[in-house]
Motif scaffolding. Structure first.
Motif, PDB file in Angstrom:
ATOM      1  N   ALA A  36       0.821  -1.202   0.000  1.00 38.90           N
ATOM      2  CA  ALA A  36       0.000   0.000   0.000  1.00 38.90           C
ATOM      3  C   ALA A  36       0.859   1.258   0.000  1.00 38.90           C
ATOM      4  CB  ALA A  36      -0.919   0.004   1.219  1.00 38.90           C
ATOM      5  N   HIS A  37       0.371   2.275  -0.681  1.00 34.79           N
ATOM      6  CA  HIS A  37       1.026   3.585  -0.692  1.00 34.79           C
ATOM      7  C   HIS A  37       0.149   4.584   0.055  1.00 34.79           C
ATOM      8  CE1 HIS A  37       1.913   7.613  -2.532  1.00 34.79           C
ATOM      9  NE2 HIS A  37       3.134   7.224  -2.228  1.00 34.79           N
ATOM     10  N   SER A  38       0.783   5.425   0.869  1.00 38.00           N
ATOM     11  CA  SER A  38       0.129   6.535   1.543  1.00 38.00           C
ATOM     12  C   SER A  38      -1.087   6.059   2.338  1.00 38.00           C
ATOM     13  CB  SER A  38      -0.240   7.616   0.522  1.00 38.00           C
ATOM     14  OG  SER A  38      -0.511   8.832   1.157  1.00 38.00           O
ATOM     15  N   MET A  39      -2.263   6.685   2.122  1.00 41.61           N
ATOM     16  CA  MET A  39      -3.422   6.362   2.953  1.00 41.61           C
ATOM     17  C   MET A  39      -3.916   4.933   2.747  1.00 41.61           C
ATOM     18  SD  MET A  39      -6.998   8.429   3.473  1.00 41.61           S
ATOM     19  CE  MET A  39      -7.940   8.115   4.981  1.00 41.61           C
ATOM     20  N   GLY A  40      -3.528   4.318   1.625  1.00 36.09           N
ATOM     21  CA  GLY A  40      -3.904   2.915   1.434  1.00 36.09           C
ATOM     22  C   GLY A  40      -3.420   2.044   2.568  1.00 36.09           C
ATOM     23  N   GLY A  41      -2.287   2.429   3.174  1.00 38.10           N
ATOM     24  CA  GLY A  41      -1.779   1.672   4.316  1.00 38.10           C
ATOM     25  C   GLY A  41      -2.671   1.777   5.532  1.00 38.10           C
ATOM     26  N   LEU A  42      -3.347   2.923   5.711  1.00 34.48           N
ATOM     27  CA  LEU A  42      -4.291   3.065   6.832  1.00 34.48           C
ATOM     28  C   LEU A  42      -5.513   2.184   6.617  1.00 34.48           C
ATOM     29  CD1 LEU A  42      -4.259   6.938   7.475  1.00 34.48           C
ATOM     30  CD2 LEU A  42      -3.053   5.153   8.743  1.00 34.48           C
ATOM     31  N   VAL A  43      -5.990   2.142   5.382  1.00 33.89           N
ATOM     32  CA  VAL A  43      -7.136   1.285   5.064  1.00 33.89           C
ATOM     33  C   VAL A  43      -6.789  -0.177   5.341  1.00 33.89           C
ATOM     34  CG1 VAL A  43      -8.687   0.524   3.230  1.00 33.89           C
ATOM     35  CG2 VAL A  43      -7.983   2.920   3.350  1.00 33.89           C
ATOM     36  N   ALA A  44      -5.614  -0.593   4.868  1.00 36.16           N
ATOM     37  CA  ALA A  44      -5.201  -1.983   5.058  1.00 36.16           C
ATOM     38  C   ALA A  44      -4.998  -2.306   6.534  1.00 36.16           C
ATOM     39  CB  ALA A  44      -3.919  -2.255   4.273  1.00 36.16           C
ATOM     40  N   ARG A  45      -4.397  -1.366   7.280  1.00 34.08           N
ATOM     41  CA  ARG A  45      -4.154  -1.642   8.688  1.00 34.08           C
ATOM     42  C   ARG A  45      -5.464  -1.718   9.480  1.00 34.08           C
ATOM     43  NH1 ARG A  45      -1.537   1.077  13.986  1.00 34.08           N
ATOM     44  NH2 ARG A  45      -0.882  -0.907  14.895  1.00 34.08           N
TER      45      ARG A  45
END
Length: 319
Positions: free
Chosen positions: A4-13
């Motif tokens: 994931a890049h940027s905010m995608g990492g928050l969604v995944a987490r």
């Protein structure tokens, strides 16, 4: 696995920690994810988001941007805004054009993930087979680290309590790995936020993560009578106006040890310093070298090689 890049990492987490995604997800590799927020989001919400070319406005996304709860979820969750006497979190102070209620709700989004993580790591299954977060963090770029309120706008600064910490230009380095995780597990890349996921060394790191499951590491445990190890006692830097002493020790007896010094800057050159046995499995020598950057390495037969990099300042008179 998630990449994931940027905010995608928050969604995944959020999926991993709050929706039991850890039971299905081996790794989460993040590139510049603002786990603790970004000052850019605060600036855009407070000051607006307009693309300009000279005196001309090409695009004004302010109204749309302020309508997204997801942008509020990018606000810093640590003390960031100067209230006149100290730094506070954006959700704890009235800021021009910022909906404080939505800012508090966004802070709750992060608190929910942190609390879920703390509960999850109490589980044996989570500790043994839970998701491993592998954060790739951008450094060396000027990045907003704190802010002050001036008149009807917010002014960000690249300094935090007098220190410039840097980041990827959008996400501070201190924000790009989650609360509860050790910085020692972070991979640092000198790149900007938009380029972080495409630079060569970041992709090599990703390739290593992706291929790790293809290796049975239990096959490569050291045998009790297998290769020995070497420890080096070598200064990181020394004044080259006089020889510098160094020592190395071997974990088992060896007939002789040889070392190699390689110059890493300027014209390539190599030296083989003299090593004298000074005790059981212990050797000593001296280095008399011109100013420069060097690597010292030693690799006796049937021993794991060891090396170290050091700097010589000044010049040795007899070099």
């Amino acid at each position: 696995m998630f990449v994931a890049h940027s905010m995608g990492g928050l969604v995944a987490r959020y999926y991993v920690e709050c929706m039991e995604g850890w039971k299905l997800t081996r790794s989460l590799v993040t590139f510049g994810t603002p786990f603790r927020g970004s000052g850019n989001a605060l600036g855009f919400l407070a000051n607006g988001f307009v693309w300009k070319s000279g005196p001309f406005s090409l695009f004004d996304g302010t109204e749309a941007l302020r309508s997204f709860d997801s942008v509020y979820q990018l606000l810093p969750i640590y003390p960031f805004v100067n209230d006149g006497s100290k730094l506070v979190r954006p959700a704890e102070i009235d800021i021009p054009n910022l909906d404080r209620e939505r800012a508090s709700a966004a802070l709750g989004f992060h608190d929910e993930m942190t609390k879920a993580y703390e509960l999850n790591r109490e589980l044996d299954a989570y500790r043994s087979a839970g998701t491993k977060i592998r954060a790739v963090v951008g450094v060396d770029q000027p990045t907003a680290q704190s802010a002050t309120i001036t008149a009807d706008m917010v002014e960000t600064s690249t300094m935090y309590e007098g220190e410039e910490i840097s980041g990827d230009g959008t996400v501070p380095r201190v924000s790009a790995f989650p609360i509860g995780y050790q910085e020692s597990g972070v991979t640092y890349i000198s790149a900007t936020h938009s380029a972080l996921q495409s630079v060569a060394n970041a992709l090599e790191h990703l390739r290593g993560v992706l291929t790790a499951t293809q290796i049975d590491f239990d096959k490569f445990r050291a045998d009790p009578i297998g290769p020995g190890s070497i420890s080096l006692d070598l200064p990181d830097a020394f004044d080259g106006t006089a020889p510098a002493a160094f020592r190395l020790r071997t974990s088992a007896n060896v007939q002789a040890v040889s070392g190699l010094v390689e110059r890493l800057d300027g014209t390539p050159r190599q030296w083989r310093p003299t090593l004298m046995r000074v005790g059981p499995n212990e050797y000593a020598g001296e280095l008399a070298l011109p100013a420069g950057l060097y690597r010292f390495s030693a690799s006796p037969t049937n021993f794991r090689p060891a090396s170290d990099i050091f700097l010589v300042a000044g010049a040795y008179a007899n070099s």
